[in-house]
Design a protein around this motif. Sequence first.
Motif, short mmCIF file in Angstrom:
data_model
loop_
_atom_site.label_atom_id
_atom_site.label_comp_id
_atom_site.label_asym_id
_atom_site.label_seq_id
_atom_site.Cartn_x
_atom_site.Cartn_y
_atom_site.Cartn_z
N ARG A 1 0.84 -1.20 0.00
CA ARG A 1 0.00 0.00 0.00
C ARG A 1 0.88 1.25 0.00
N LEU A 2 1.97 1.22 0.75
CA LEU A 2 2.88 2.37 0.75
C LEU A 2 3.54 2.55 -0.62
N SER A 3 3.86 1.45 -1.28
CA SER A 3 4.51 1.54 -2.60
C SER A 3 3.56 2.16 -3.63
N GLU A 4 2.25 2.12 -3.35
CA GLU A 4 1.26 2.74 -4.23
C GLU A 4 1.05 4.22 -3.89
N GLY A 5 1.74 4.70 -2.86
CA GLY A 5 1.59 6.10 -2.46
C GLY A 5 0.42 6.34 -1.54
N SER A 6 -0.08 5.28 -0.88
CA SER A 6 -1.27 5.40 -0.03
C SER A 6 -0.94 5.98 1.34
N TRP A 7 -2.00 6.27 2.07
CA TRP A 7 -1.90 6.74 3.45
C TRP A 7 -2.14 5.57 4.38
N LEU A 8 -1.21 5.35 5.33
CA LEU A 8 -1.32 4.27 6.30
C LEU A 8 -1.25 4.86 7.70
N HIS A 9 -2.23 4.49 8.55
CA HIS A 9 -2.18 4.92 9.95
C HIS A 9 -1.76 3.76 10.83
N THR A 10 -0.95 4.05 11.83
CA THR A 10 -0.49 3.01 12.76
C THR A 10 -0.57 3.51 14.20
N PHE A 11 -0.70 2.55 15.11
CA PHE A 11 -0.65 2.82 16.56
C PHE A 11 0.58 2.11 17.10
N PRO A 12 1.76 2.75 17.02
CA PRO A 12 3.00 2.03 17.32
C PRO A 12 3.20 1.63 18.78
N GLU A 13 2.35 2.14 19.70
CA GLU A 13 2.43 1.64 21.08
C GLU A 13 1.97 0.18 21.16
#
Length: 292
Positions: free
Chosen positions: A136-148
């Motif tokens: 998804r990142l390679s397509e230029g998309s937006w990714l949200h994460t909760f790294p905790e």
Amino acid sequence: MGRRIMEWAARSDYMGGIPRKMVITAVGGLAKAVVSLLNSTTVHNADTLLRLVRSRPNGVPLVTVSNHMSTMDDPFLWGFKGFPSTDANLARWVLAAEDICFKNSVFSYFFRLGKCIPITRGGGIYQEHMNEALERLSEGSWLHTFPEGKVYQEDAPIRRLKWGAASLIARAPVTPIVLPIVHTGFEQVMPEKFYRGKRPPFPLWNKRIKIIVGEPMELDLPEMRRMATSLSRNTSHSTLGWPSTCPGGLDEAAQKHLYSAISEKIQNVMERLRMFAKSFSKSEDQNLCKHK
């Protein structure tokens, strides 16, 4: 290659994109109602988030990282006034806990339509669905994460971050824009222990929500890779069987140094935002008292 849960339902062309639009419109509408109508919400620096969601450079992915105050942070986080929360094309992809969001076929189908990527907690940063997130990142998309990595509802410093988000940032073919966000109030809208140690059956109202959007982080990844490689020569690490990563082909010891360094930078910025949110709240309270 491992099995990906209902990946077909996550595709934008699945049934002409209609089921996805229906789910995101409904969920986005609920988020709007809860955050913009039923509760009092203040957003600091919203324009930065809106600009990056709507009009960042073509092909450049966006990774947003935030603290995790409730099981409903996503989608509520995107329900504030002016945010395109019902637009399926602009909606984020999000890493979601497999044991909560994908525990049966109905849930799996729904969350897949909602652009959720299942992550097995404790499954490591090289589990199969992390490869999907990279795609998804390679397509230029937006990714949200909760790294905790889990929900924390007490008022406390940002915890040591898991390395998953850092590994995605480092391994993405195009370096993502990294935007930190810190919020408070969702722990009151959806408390973990509301009645008899359980969450309420529906979101609560008349609470104060604050969302602090930071500035895009400047991560000098080439220099951080060089430093990680240098440090790894002088340390010994137990091996987990990680593959060498590209770009850079870093061995496992260097990867650990790199992911740790990226995570620490993000954690420090998030903690500064958290402290700003606290001072922001105090000044608001003082102004409120003056006007009473």
